[in-house]
Design a protein around this motif. Structure first.
Motif, mmCIF file in Angstrom:
data_model
loop_
_atom_site.group_PDB
_atom_site.id
_atom_site.type_symbol
_atom_site.label_atom_id
_atom_site.label_comp_id
_atom_site.label_asym_id
_atom_site.label_seq_id
_atom_site.Cartn_x
_atom_site.Cartn_y
_atom_site.Cartn_z
ATOM 1 N N ARG A 102 0.855 -1.190 0.000
ATOM 2 C CA ARG A 102 0.000 0.000 0.000
ATOM 3 C C ARG A 102 0.892 1.242 0.000
ATOM 4 O O ARG A 102 1.884 1.301 0.730
ATOM 5 C CB ARG A 102 -0.894 -0.023 1.242
ATOM 6 C CG ARG A 102 -1.800 1.190 1.440
ATOM 7 C CD ARG A 102 -2.647 1.000 2.693
ATOM 8 N NE ARG A 102 -3.423 2.175 3.040
ATOM 9 C CZ ARG A 102 -4.646 2.438 2.595
ATOM 10 N NH1 ARG A 102 -5.227 1.593 1.756
ATOM 11 N NH2 ARG A 102 -5.302 3.519 2.978
ATOM 12 N N TRP A 103 0.502 2.255 -0.793
ATOM 13 C CA TRP A 103 1.317 3.459 -0.914
ATOM 14 C C TRP A 103 0.550 4.718 -0.531
ATOM 15 O O TRP A 103 0.744 5.782 -1.108
ATOM 16 C CB TRP A 103 1.896 3.564 -2.322
ATOM 17 C CG TRP A 103 2.858 2.458 -2.602
ATOM 18 C CD1 TRP A 103 2.668 1.379 -3.405
ATOM 19 C CD2 TRP A 103 4.166 2.299 -2.030
ATOM 20 N NE1 TRP A 103 3.769 0.552 -3.383
ATOM 21 C CE2 TRP A 103 4.708 1.096 -2.548
ATOM 22 C CE3 TRP A 103 4.931 3.056 -1.135
ATOM 23 C CZ2 TRP A 103 5.977 0.635 -2.204
ATOM 24 C CZ3 TRP A 103 6.196 2.598 -0.790
ATOM 25 C CH2 TRP A 103 6.706 1.406 -1.322
ATOM 26 N N CYS A 104 -0.321 4.590 0.446
ATOM 27 C CA CYS A 104 -0.979 5.749 1.049
ATOM 28 C C CYS A 104 -1.217 5.433 2.520
ATOM 29 O O CYS A 104 -1.252 4.268 2.925
ATOM 30 C CB CYS A 104 -2.285 6.094 0.340
ATOM 31 S SG CYS A 104 -3.495 4.758 0.255
ATOM 32 N N LYS A 152 6.507 2.916 7.027
ATOM 33 C CA LYS A 152 5.712 3.916 6.317
ATOM 34 C C LYS A 152 5.004 4.805 7.343
ATOM 35 O O LYS A 152 4.452 4.303 8.323
ATOM 36 C CB LYS A 152 4.708 3.230 5.392
ATOM 37 C CG LYS A 152 5.379 2.479 4.250
ATOM 38 C CD LYS A 152 4.391 1.737 3.368
ATOM 39 C CE LYS A 152 5.124 0.978 2.264
ATOM 40 N NZ LYS A 152 4.211 0.190 1.405
ATOM 41 N N PRO A 153 5.026 6.109 7.146
ATOM 42 C CA PRO A 153 4.458 7.019 8.146
ATOM 43 C C PRO A 153 2.932 7.017 8.162
ATOM 44 O O PRO A 153 2.293 6.816 7.128
ATOM 45 C CB PRO A 153 4.997 8.386 7.718
ATOM 46 C CG PRO A 153 5.301 8.246 6.267
ATOM 47 C CD PRO A 153 5.704 6.826 6.050
ATOM 48 N N ASN A 154 2.376 7.225 9.356
ATOM 49 C CA ASN A 154 0.917 7.299 9.537
ATOM 50 C C ASN A 154 0.237 6.073 8.931
ATOM 51 O O ASN A 154 -0.760 6.174 8.223
ATOM 52 C CB ASN A 154 0.369 8.581 8.891
ATOM 53 C CG ASN A 154 1.045 9.834 9.413
ATOM 54 O OD1 ASN A 154 1.106 10.064 10.612
ATOM 55 N ND2 ASN A 154 1.581 10.633 8.504
ATOM 56 N N PHE A 155 0.765 4.917 9.268
ATOM 57 C CA PHE A 155 0.404 3.681 8.576
ATOM 58 C C PHE A 155 0.011 2.609 9.588
ATOM 59 O O PHE A 155 0.583 2.531 10.676
ATOM 60 C CB PHE A 155 1.611 3.198 7.761
ATOM 61 C CG PHE A 155 1.283 2.272 6.632
ATOM 62 C CD1 PHE A 155 0.989 2.763 5.372
ATOM 63 C CD2 PHE A 155 1.281 0.902 6.822
ATOM 64 C CE1 PHE A 155 0.699 1.905 4.321
ATOM 65 C CE2 PHE A 155 0.995 0.036 5.789
ATOM 66 C CZ PHE A 155 0.703 0.537 4.530
ATOM 67 N N GLY A 311 -8.066 0.635 -5.240
ATOM 68 C CA GLY A 311 -7.183 1.362 -6.144
ATOM 69 C C GLY A 311 -5.850 0.659 -6.325
ATOM 70 O O GLY A 311 -5.478 -0.239 -5.557
ATOM 71 N N ASN A 312 -5.113 1.073 -7.347
ATOM 72 C CA ASN A 312 -3.847 0.419 -7.669
ATOM 73 C C ASN A 312 -2.817 0.529 -6.552
ATOM 74 O O ASN A 312 -1.982 -0.348 -6.385
ATOM 75 C CB ASN A 312 -3.265 1.008 -8.956
ATOM 76 C CG ASN A 312 -4.070 0.624 -10.177
ATOM 77 O OD1 ASN A 312 -4.753 -0.394 -10.178
ATOM 78 N ND2 ASN A 312 -4.004 1.445 -11.214
ATOM 79 N N ASP A 313 -2.830 1.619 -5.786
ATOM 80 C CA ASP A 313 -1.842 1.822 -4.733
ATOM 81 C C ASP A 313 -2.418 1.600 -3.338
ATOM 82 O O ASP A 313 -1.791 1.954 -2.346
ATOM 83 C CB ASP A 313 -1.255 3.238 -4.826
ATOM 84 C CG ASP A 313 -0.373 3.411 -6.059
ATOM 85 O OD1 ASP A 313 0.302 2.436 -6.426
ATOM 86 O OD2 ASP A 313 -0.375 4.506 -6.647
ATOM 87 N N GLY A 318 -0.181 -7.084 2.202
ATOM 88 C CA GLY A 318 1.147 -7.667 2.035
ATOM 89 C C GLY A 318 1.829 -7.873 3.380
ATOM 90 O O GLY A 318 1.847 -6.975 4.222
ATOM 91 N N THR A 319 2.387 -9.060 3.598
ATOM 92 C CA THR A 319 3.155 -9.336 4.818
ATOM 93 C C THR A 319 4.596 -8.926 4.571
ATOM 94 O O THR A 319 5.245 -9.425 3.655
ATOM 95 C CB THR A 319 3.063 -10.816 5.206
ATOM 96 O OG1 THR A 319 1.712 -11.107 5.592
ATOM 97 C CG2 THR A 319 3.988 -11.141 6.371
#
Length: 332
Positions: A102-104, A152-155, A311-313, A318-319
């Motif tokens: 994930r990228w958000c 990853k921040p705020n994740f 969405g794509n991102d 994912g582990t």
């Protein structure tokens, strides 16, 4: 030919030209719709069509008296302090999973292209990210502490106990108290699906028992004790609210760093997350989940929470970190 006739246009030709343009636009619209529909269809099909797809989807059907939401583990600390090192803990091993990451962040703020290019779980830059864990080797339940820096921040990250198929009895005990994940993109399977699968060594058996949220620097500390079997994590403000507000876990999102975010935000937001319990594993709403007494060999894992993103991102659970653990659960 008079001047009026010379300047006139052929209405038949105009109509034919308009039909060509309109037809081309319709083709583009249909093709775009088909492409979008195909992508959504693939995701929905993988989400619902796997064997046991409805298992866990509607937990209220299992028992309407058992609350859906569950506040897992011990009380949470607001300010992290880092005390783990090589002498008193184990380092978890990072794994990149580009197809499922994930990228958000938990508020849906997307990371910048430069951050995505630089970030790697498997190849730390300047010693980060790093995750250390210390567990109690003997006790009434699996308990310990995890410290993370440079994630990853705020994740949001799920905390899981994963079975090791080489320790078959432990593997099946964990799966029957938690969840199974068969090969493929599906996520919801029953005990019977596990029994029917011929390739059991390819199955993931796990208990999702807690979660934590990183700060603006990607850091977090969580003291944990396995007392819950959970299904997934939700964002109350952006997805669905819990049936018990006491299950809400607030998290402040600071997304102002232009080196991290594609569109930095000046104002902070407060997100409220909550855990959905794996209702079919509970007999009572006040029940605490416990592993049966015995020696265990398994793996502790961190999985990205993707919040059922399409969405794509947005990711797909994912582990990204794990470490082998051995411990003993004592009889009450």
């Amino acid at each position: 030919m008079g001047p009026d006739e010379q300047g006139s246009r052929d209405p038949v030709a105009d109509y034919s030209w308009q039909r060509v343009v309109l037809g081309a636009l319709l083709v583009l619209i249909v093709m775009g719709g088909l492409s979008f529909g195909y992508q959504m269809g693939v995701r929905l099909f993988s989400f619902w069509s796997a064997p046991g797809a409805f298992y866990g989807k509607l937990p209220g059907i299992v028992s309407a008296s058992i609350p859906l939401s569950k506040l897992p583990g011990p009380p949470r600390t607001e300010e992290p302090s880092f005390v783990l090192d090589d002498a008193n803990s184990q380092g978890m091993t990072g794994v990149d999973d580009p197809e499922n990451e994930r990228w958000c962040d938990i508020a849906g703020n997307f990371y910048s292209a430069d951050f995505v290019r630089r970030f790697s779980y498997a190849r730390p830059l300047n010693g980060r990210p790093v995750v250390r864990v210390r567990i109690q080797v003997r006790g009434a339940t699996l308990a310990g502490r995890v410290e993370a820096q440079g994630l990853k921040p705020n994740f949001a990250y799920q905390l899981k106990l994963r079975g090791d198929y080489a320790a078959r009895d432990n593997f099946e005990t964990i799966g029957r108290l938690g969840r199974w994940r068969l090969p493929g993109h599906g996520t919801n399977y029953s005990d019977q699906d596990y029994e029917n699968c011929a390739e059991k060594s390819r199955i993931e058996a796990y208990i999702l028992f807690d979660f934590f949220v990183t700060d603006r620097e990607g850091c977090a500390v969580r003291d944990f004790a396995l007392d819950s079997s959970l299904h997934v994590i939700w964002n109350a403000g952006r997805q669905r609210a819990p049936d018990d507000e006491n299950a809400l876990v607030p998290a402040v999102v600071c997304a102002e760093n232009p080196a991290t975010y594609s569109v930095p935000k000046v104002r902070r937001s407060v997100e409220f997350l909550w855990a959905e319990r794996e209702t079919c594993r509970y007999r009572r709403g006040d029940e605490s989940m416990r592993l049966p007494p015995g020696m265990y060999r398994a793996r502790l894992a961190l999985t990205e929470e993707s919040f059922h993103a399409t969405g794509n991102d947005g990711g797909h659970w994912g582990t990204v970190f794990e470490v082998p653990v051995q411990f003993e659960i004592l009889a009450p």
